[in-house]
Design a protein around this motif. Structure first.
Motif, PDB file in Angstrom:
ATOM      1  N   CYS A 229       0.851  -1.187   0.000  1.00 32.21           N
ATOM      2  CA  CYS A 229       0.000   0.000   0.000  1.00 32.21           C
ATOM      3  C   CYS A 229       0.887   1.237   0.000  1.00 32.21           C
ATOM      4  O   CYS A 229       2.104   1.149  -0.152  1.00 32.21           O
ATOM      5  CB  CYS A 229      -0.949  -0.011   1.200  1.00 32.21           C
ATOM      6  N   GLY A 230       0.290   2.407   0.186  1.00 34.64           N
ATOM      7  CA  GLY A 230       1.037   3.642   0.091  1.00 34.64           C
ATOM      8  C   GLY A 230       2.029   3.891   1.204  1.00 34.64           C
ATOM      9  O   GLY A 230       2.939   4.714   1.057  1.00 34.64           O
ATOM     10  N   THR A 231       1.893   3.178   2.311  1.00 38.02           N
ATOM     11  CA  THR A 231       2.774   3.417   3.456  1.00 38.02           C
ATOM     12  C   THR A 231       3.678   2.240   3.802  1.00 38.02           C
ATOM     13  O   THR A 231       4.432   2.303   4.770  1.00 38.02           O
ATOM     14  CB  THR A 231       1.941   3.766   4.707  1.00 38.02           C
ATOM     15  N   GLY A 232       3.596   1.158   3.037  1.00 41.26           N
ATOM     16  CA  GLY A 232       4.428  -0.001   3.343  1.00 41.26           C
ATOM     17  C   GLY A 232       3.840  -1.277   2.779  1.00 41.26           C
ATOM     18  O   GLY A 232       3.077  -1.251   1.811  1.00 41.26           O
ATOM     19  N   TRP A 233       4.188  -2.399   3.420  1.00 42.40           N
ATOM     20  CA  TRP A 233       3.725  -3.681   2.903  1.00 42.40           C
ATOM     21  C   TRP A 233       3.349  -4.626   4.029  1.00 42.40           C
ATOM     22  O   TRP A 233       3.823  -4.515   5.148  1.00 42.40           O
ATOM     23  CB  TRP A 233       4.775  -4.312   1.990  1.00 42.40           C
ATOM     24  N   TYR A 234       2.439  -5.556   3.679  1.00 42.03           N
ATOM     25  CA  TYR A 234       1.942  -6.562   4.624  1.00 42.03           C
ATOM     26  C   TYR A 234       2.547  -7.907   4.253  1.00 42.03           C
ATOM     27  O   TYR A 234       2.342  -8.406   3.139  1.00 42.03           O
ATOM     28  CB  TYR A 234       0.419  -6.633   4.573  1.00 42.03           C
ATOM     29  N   GLU A 235       3.275  -8.492   5.185  1.00 43.14           N
ATOM     30  CA  GLU A 235       3.963  -9.756   4.940  1.00 43.14           C
ATOM     31  C   GLU A 235       2.995 -10.923   5.110  1.00 43.14           C
ATOM     32  O   GLU A 235       2.401 -11.112   6.181  1.00 43.14           O
ATOM     33  CB  GLU A 235       5.139  -9.904   5.896  1.00 43.14           C
ATOM     34  N   ARG A 236       2.864 -11.701   4.068  1.00 40.18           N
ATOM     35  CA  ARG A 236       1.930 -12.824   4.077  1.00 40.18           C
ATOM     36  C   ARG A 236       2.428 -13.919   5.009  1.00 40.18           C
ATOM     37  O   ARG A 236       3.573 -14.368   4.908  1.00 40.18           O
ATOM     38  CB  ARG A 236       1.777 -13.376   2.662  1.00 40.18           C
ATOM     39  N   PRO A 237       1.573 -14.413   5.905  1.00 36.83           N
ATOM     40  CA  PRO A 237       1.972 -15.528   6.777  1.00 36.83           C
ATOM     41  C   PRO A 237       2.166 -16.819   5.981  1.00 36.83           C
ATOM     42  O   PRO A 237       1.695 -16.950   4.851  1.00 36.83           O
ATOM     43  CB  PRO A 237       0.788 -15.660   7.746  1.00 36.83           C
ATOM     44  N   ALA A 238       2.832 -17.778   6.589  1.00 32.30           N
ATOM     45  CA  ALA A 238       3.092 -19.053   5.926  1.00 32.30           C
ATOM     46  C   ALA A 238       1.823 -19.890   5.779  1.00 32.30           C
ATOM     47  O   ALA A 238       1.708 -20.691   4.852  1.00 32.30           O
ATOM     48  CB  ALA A 238       4.148 -19.840   6.694  1.00 32.30           C
ATOM     49  N   ASP A 239       0.854 -19.700   6.685  1.00 31.39           N
ATOM     50  CA  ASP A 239      -0.382 -20.471   6.611  1.00 31.39           C
ATOM     51  C   ASP A 239      -1.502 -19.694   7.297  1.00 31.39           C
ATOM     52  O   ASP A 239      -1.290 -18.626   7.854  1.00 31.39           O
ATOM     53  CB  ASP A 239      -0.210 -21.855   7.261  1.00 31.39           C
ATOM     54  N   ARG A 240      -2.724 -20.239   7.210  1.00 35.82           N
ATOM     55  CA  ARG A 240      -3.925 -19.637   7.824  1.00 35.82           C
ATOM     56  C   ARG A 240      -3.985 -18.126   7.545  1.00 35.82           C
ATOM     57  O   ARG A 240      -4.157 -17.320   8.439  1.00 35.82           O
ATOM     58  CB  ARG A 240      -3.967 -19.924   9.322  1.00 35.82           C
ATOM     59  N   ILE A 241      -3.856 -17.778   6.269  1.00 33.68           N
ATOM     60  CA  ILE A 241      -3.669 -16.370   5.922  1.00 33.68           C
ATOM     61  C   ILE A 241      -4.896 -15.504   6.201  1.00 33.68           C
ATOM     62  O   ILE A 241      -4.774 -14.285   6.335  1.00 33.68           O
ATOM     63  CB  ILE A 241      -3.255 -16.226   4.446  1.00 33.68           C
ATOM     64  N   PHE A 242      -6.085 -16.097   6.286  1.00 35.46           N
ATOM     65  CA  PHE A 242      -7.281 -15.323   6.574  1.00 35.46           C
ATOM     66  C   PHE A 242      -7.712 -15.454   8.041  1.00 35.46           C
ATOM     67  O   PHE A 242      -8.792 -14.997   8.414  1.00 35.46           O
ATOM     68  CB  PHE A 242      -8.424 -15.740   5.652  1.00 35.46           C
TER      69      PHE A 242
END
Length: 406
Positions: A229-242
């Motif tokens: 996004c405009g202020t940075g990034w969200y690191e995707r987890p290895a599992d159970r992403i939702f």
């Protein structure tokens, strides 16, 4: 739920006085033929085969346009709002799984997300409007834009919303079904009945971050796609992403295009960023360097072009058939009703070719003077000649740019 997979296409736009981009080469540039579809302030569009005749059609705001004539046919009514049309994007998707592609519409300020049900062959031939259905009331306003993007790879896209407000929750919405009481017409009577209908369920990616700009890509090289996004990034987890919040990294501050792009341009194994100042002059690529000792990402800025303003969205696609994607963008006309730098400069569309040897983009003209980019650039073969064409919608009108080759 029986939701069909879909194909979506792409979005954005425009120009002033070149700085880092090399001049156009008229001998190498593609030729384009401009076709005007409509004049209004709608800024979103999508491509799909809405009437199931095997050809790609266009939808843009109030109307859809069937190939091959592309004359306007009604979809919905949309109010004008403070110099805008109260809609900020069209997305083609078969919401109810009946085999007919519907339209999902975003909006700037209203919190509701609606879909418009494709009424099928007979009603399309009669020019009837498409029934309006509520998907979900998100409760979230200040919506800069969104994407239909399959985050978890299950074949069903998620509705990903970007807010121009910093430090607001970053939300993703997943398709689901629920029982609702709805009003239906039976003869001359309106009756209330219970129906199982499509809806969306909220997922909180993180309570922090957001800000003007949206992209998807593997930032840290762990093989998992992150959200930017405009202020940075969200690191995707290895599992159970939702089922859990993603780690938020506030690594930059940019008022970026929606979307901007993630790609390893120089082949060093690290993802780079291609972004533009959505409401100002400047298109850039950021070369990702080795991370700092703290783990924070580090970037080196390279100018692509600073000769025109309001490139509100960027897209990659191979439009010349050489096997390498080109960067396509253009001017969003009067993005802030004429208050942005360079707002009165002429509408234009460009594509940029990347050279990995010189690490530079070369600019080529698509169009200047009439068509500009609103919030979405969509690319697909609209006349069946095997070459990718471009559809755009903005405050100077809705257009198709037919690709006529070299």
């Amino acid at each position: 739920m029986n939701i069909r997979s879909w194909s979506w296409v792409i979005v954005c736009f425009l120009g002033t006085v070149p700085i880092a981009a090399r001049a156009e080469n008229p001998h190498a540039s593609l030729k384009w033929r401009l076709k005007l579809l409509a004049v209004d302030s709608n800024e979103g569009c999508a491509l799909a085969d809405f009437n199931r005749d095997g050809r790609l059609d266009v939808v843009a705001g109030r109307n859809w346009y069937a190939a091959p004539d592309f004359v306007p046919r009604p979809v919905r009514s949309i109010d004008d709002w403070r110099g805008y049309v109260d809609s900020n994007g069209d997305y083609a998707y078969d919401v109810d799984g009946d085999g007919w592609t519907d339209v999902i519409a975003g909006s700037f300020v209203p919190t509701e997300v609606y879909w418009f049900r494709n009424p099928g062959k007979e009603a399309l031939m009669q020019g009837k409007q498409w029934p309006k259905q509520l998907l979900v009331d998100t409760g979230a306003t200040a919506n800069e834009g969104q994407a239909l993007h399959d985050i978890d790879g299950d074949g069903v896209p998620e509705w990903v919303v970007n807010s121009w407000k910093k430090n607001s929750p970053f939300l993703v919405w997943r398709f689901a079904r629920e029982t609702r009481t709805v009003t239906e017409k039976r003869g001359r009577k309106q009756v209330k009945v219970e129906r199982v209908v499509p809806t969306m369920k909220k997922v909180v990616i993180n309570q922090s971050g957001n800000g003007h700009g949206l992209a998807f890509g593997d930032v840290n090289g762990d093989g998992r796609e992150d959200i930017l996004c405009g202020t940075g990034w969200y690191e995707r987890p290895a599992d159970r992403i939702f089922e859990r919040e993603w780690t938020y990294h506030p690594d930059w501050e940019m008022h970026a295009s929606v979307p901007f792009l993630v790609r390893d341009l120089n082949g060093d194994g690290r993802s780079d960023l291609i972004w533009s100042k959505a409401h100002d002059f400047g298109i850039y690529w950021w070369e990702q360097l080795a991370p700092a000792a703290s783990g924070k990402t580090q970037w080196k800025e390279h100018l692509i072009d600073k000769s025109w303003s309001q490139a509100h969205c960027l897209v990659f696609a191979d439009i010349d058939g050489d096997g390498q994607d080109e960067l396509i963008t253009g001017k969003r006309i009067y993005a802030h009703n004429g208050h942005d730098p360079g707002a009165d400069m002429p509408p234009c569309l460009y594509y940029y070719k990347w050279d990995r040897k010189t690490l530079k983009f070369t600019r080529h003209l698509i169009h200047q003077g009439q068509a500009g980019g609103g919030l979405q650039i969509r690319i697909g073969d609209l006349n069946g000649d095997g070459r990718p064409d471009i559809a755009v919608a903005g405050k100077s009108g809705t257009y198709i740019l037919f690709n006529e080759g070299r």
